[in-house]
Design a protein around this motif. Sequence first.
Motif: not given
Length: 151
Positions: A26-31
């Motif tokens: 997951f990236n920092k945006q939760g994607q």
Amino acid sequence: MGYISELREAIGTRPLIMTGATVLVFNKQGQLLLQKRSDSLDWGTIGGALECGESLEEAAARELLEETGLTAGTLKFVSLLSGKDMYYKYPHGDEIYNVTAVYEAIDISGTLEVLDDEGVELDYFDLSKPIKQLNAFSEHVLRKLGLIHTW
């Protein structure tokens, strides 16, 4: 030649029980990071089968590096998935029943890039929105994990 390829030479496309690992990044945006698969040209989760003598954690780390160029500082165990609903038939005809250990990759390092011939592209996706061309098996896994349920 790998272990699975050797088995396939002996038994053809008949169903195998395949043990492997799936890695959620997951990236920092939760994607969630997905890979556009070269065999089916749809988007799927990162992961693959164990090699002989390899632990589930080692397989997860290897698959993450091979498919994305990334390394996890920590692999957090999420779930173990198995059963008749974990059946998958590859586009070329091979059939498997998956036993899959799911890990979340924490403290990611490296440069995101396609490094093997299993994928053609990598991208992050918002799981609250439908993903066009999501691999049906990966969608099943994400639903079982409760990561998608609204679409």
